[in-house]
Design an enzyme around this catalytic site. Structure first.
Site, short mmCIF file in Angstrom:
data_model
loop_
_atom_site.label_atom_id
_atom_site.label_comp_id
_atom_site.label_asym_id
_atom_site.label_seq_id
_atom_site.Cartn_x
_atom_site.Cartn_y
_atom_site.Cartn_z
CE1 TYR A 11 21.77 -71.70 34.47
CE2 TYR A 11 22.66 -71.38 36.68
CZ TYR A 11 21.96 -70.90 35.59
OH TYR A 11 21.44 -69.63 35.62
CB ILE A 12 27.96 -72.30 35.33
CG1 ILE A 12 26.98 -71.81 36.41
CG2 ILE A 12 28.87 -71.15 34.89
CD1 ILE A 12 27.61 -71.29 37.67
CG LEU A 33 27.08 -87.32 31.40
CD1 LEU A 33 26.47 -88.24 30.35
CD2 LEU A 33 26.79 -85.86 31.04
N GLY A 36 25.20 -83.33 35.37
CA GLY A 36 24.97 -82.67 34.08
C GLY A 36 24.16 -83.53 33.13
CE1 TYR A 140 29.94 -75.45 46.48
CE2 TYR A 140 29.10 -73.49 47.58
CZ TYR A 140 29.54 -74.12 46.43
OH TYR A 140 29.60 -73.43 45.26
CG PHE A 168 28.18 -62.73 45.10
CD1 PHE A 168 29.53 -62.80 44.75
CD2 PHE A 168 27.87 -62.26 46.37
CE1 PHE A 168 30.53 -62.40 45.64
CE2 PHE A 168 28.87 -61.86 47.26
CZ PHE A 168 30.19 -61.93 46.90
CG HIS A 188 20.08 -72.68 42.74
ND1 HIS A 188 20.53 -73.83 42.15
CD2 HIS A 188 21.07 -72.25 43.55
CE1 HIS A 188 21.76 -74.07 42.57
NE2 HIS A 188 22.11 -73.13 43.42
NE ARG A 220 21.63 -65.32 49.68
CZ ARG A 220 21.38 -64.94 50.94
NH1 ARG A 220 21.21 -63.66 51.24
NH2 ARG A 220 21.30 -65.84 51.90
N GLY A 283 21.92 -71.20 58.04
CA GLY A 283 23.13 -70.74 57.35
C GLY A 283 22.92 -69.67 56.31
N1 UDP Z 1 15.10 -69.21 49.04
C1 UDP Z 1 13.77 -69.23 49.45
N2 UDP Z 1 12.99 -70.28 49.03
C2 UDP Z 1 13.46 -71.30 48.25
C3 UDP Z 1 14.82 -71.26 47.85
C4 UDP Z 1 15.61 -70.20 48.27
O1 UDP Z 1 13.30 -68.33 50.15
O2 UDP Z 1 12.69 -72.21 47.96
C5 UDP Z 1 15.95 -68.07 49.44
C6 UDP Z 1 17.17 -68.47 50.24
O3 UDP Z 1 16.89 -68.51 51.61
C7 UDP Z 1 18.15 -67.34 49.87
C8 UDP Z 1 17.74 -66.96 48.45
O4 UDP Z 1 16.43 -67.48 48.27
O5 UDP Z 1 17.94 -66.23 50.70
C9 UDP Z 1 18.63 -67.55 47.38
O6 UDP Z 1 18.78 -68.92 47.64
P1 UDP Z 1 19.50 -69.91 46.63
O7 UDP Z 1 19.44 -71.28 47.22
O8 UDP Z 1 18.94 -69.72 45.27
O9 UDP Z 1 21.01 -69.40 46.57
P2 UDP Z 1 22.08 -69.12 47.73
O10 UDP Z 1 21.95 -67.66 48.09
O11 UDP Z 1 21.78 -70.04 48.87
O12 UDP Z 1 23.37 -69.41 47.06
#
Ligand code: UDP
Length: 325
Positions: A11-12, A33, A36, A140, A168, A188, A220, A283
């Site tokens: 992606y990035i 791959l 990717g 991670y 972030f 995500h 976020r 987490g």
């Molecule tokens: N999140 C959510 N539902 C989903 C996926 C993510 O509510 O199906 C929330 C997750 O708890 C976090 C935010 O969306 O607060 C972003 O999550 P993501 O996994 O995209 O990125 P992270 O912050 O974990 O790097």
């Protein structure tokens, strides 16, 4: 410049390859791959191979004199890293060390490393600047911090200069519609919401609505992929000029809640979809927002796609173009 992008099919990485190529650099992608996609490498040569494979690296470095290496080839699933840490330590740490040793051997002096907000762990304060204590709470985050430490030692001992960029929440897609996010499985928030909007997913689940935030959902810092890539180019130029290693936190400095991202996605897409409130995900801190003052001051970095609408618009365009095919 001639630049090796490791993980350029992801992606990035794929957005980085495009940006570098369009700025008149010669780019070569090394990607196994595993995560990717071949067709995401739209510019330059793709070498299919593993960053932990010395034969592949020897061949590459014998053939090309690279000015710099950018490294995006890491596993990124926090949950998986808890269940299968060996996979993460092997690829994210051991394989990265193989790459760094090859760089030392071939005297390649400049390295840009994809790091993460996860190196900080549970926020002690927000927004998070570079002085924030580093205390990752999952394998991670620990793998990324280990590489950051390794890089300090490789600078001291071997003069390998590096810039660690702590992302972030990377989001959005190439505004030209050529590239986008395609994780498998997808975890995500933005792509998952847009899958619900396009009908590829039955609903979007909100992981917890009882956080100490304004609407109870997690906040976020979503930063557009092109802005992130721009920071890499600026960081490389700065490192080459100053000859010093550096670390920067990269975000917009603005937080958006899960609920706000959902509401904005409904507006941008013009689609309604089911939203289901579920339990918290283990987490997840309530708020993760970057203080990117250092990157703004030292790199002159200024995110251009800093509106949530724009970030989602580009991601929605990708969802529509690519997945509707
Ligand atoms: N999140 C959510 N539902 C989903 C996926 C993510 O509510 O199906 C929330 C997750 O708890 C976090 C935010 O969306 O607060 C972003 O999550 P993501 O996994 O995209 O990125 P992270 O912050 O974990 O790097």
């Amino acid at each position: 410049m001639k630049i090796l992008v490791v993980g350029g099919a992801g992606y990035i990485g794929s957005h980085m390859v495009k940006q570098l190529a369009l700025s008149n650099n010669e780019v070569i992608t090394l990607d196994n791959l595993s995560c990717g996609y071949k067709d995401a490498v739209k510019y330059g040569e793709l070498v299919i191979g593993d960053l932990g494979d010395n034969n592949v690296l020897n061949q590459l470095f014998n053939q090309h004199k690279f000015d710099a290496v950018m490294h995006f080839a890491a596993f990124i699933e926090v949950g998986e890293s808890v269940i299968n840490p060996g996979k993460y330590y092997h690829n994210n740490v051991c394989n990265t060390q193989v790459l760094l040793d090859a760089m030392v051997k071939y005297d390649i002096k400049h390295f840009i490393f994809s790091s993460t907000a996860a190196i900080f762990g549970e926020p002690q304060y927000t927004p998070i600047n570079e002085a924030h204590p580093q205390n990752p709470i999952n394998p991670y985050g620990r793998t990324k911090l280990m590489v950051e430490h390794m890089l300090e030692d490789y600078d001291t001992a071997y003069g390998l200069k590096s810039t660690c960029l702590r992302y972030f929440n990377a989001a959005g897609a190439d505004p030209d519609g050529e590239l986008g996010e395609r994780h498998n499985p997808e975890s995500h928030l933005v792509p998952l919401i847009l899958q619900a909007a396009s009908g590829r997913r039955a609903d979007i689940k909100i992981f917890g609505q009882d956080y100490p935030t304004e609407d109870g959902t997690c906040v976020r810092d979503y930063v557009h992929i092109n802005d992130l890539c721009e920071a890499h180019s600026l960081a490389l130029a700065k490192m080459q000029k100053t000859g010093s290693s550096a670390r920067y936190n990269l975000g917009n400095g603005k937080g958006f809640s899960v609920q706000q991202v959902i509401d904005t996605s409904k507006k941008v897409s013009g689609k309604d979809f089911n939203v289901v409130i579920t339990d918290r995900r283990a987490g997840d801190p309530a708020v993760l927002v970057a203080d990117s003052t250092l990157a703004r001051d030292e790199l002159n970095w200024s995110p251009k796609f800093d509106q949530l609408e724009t970030i989602i618009e580009t991601a929605w365009q990708w969802e529509m173009n690519f997945f509707a095919q």
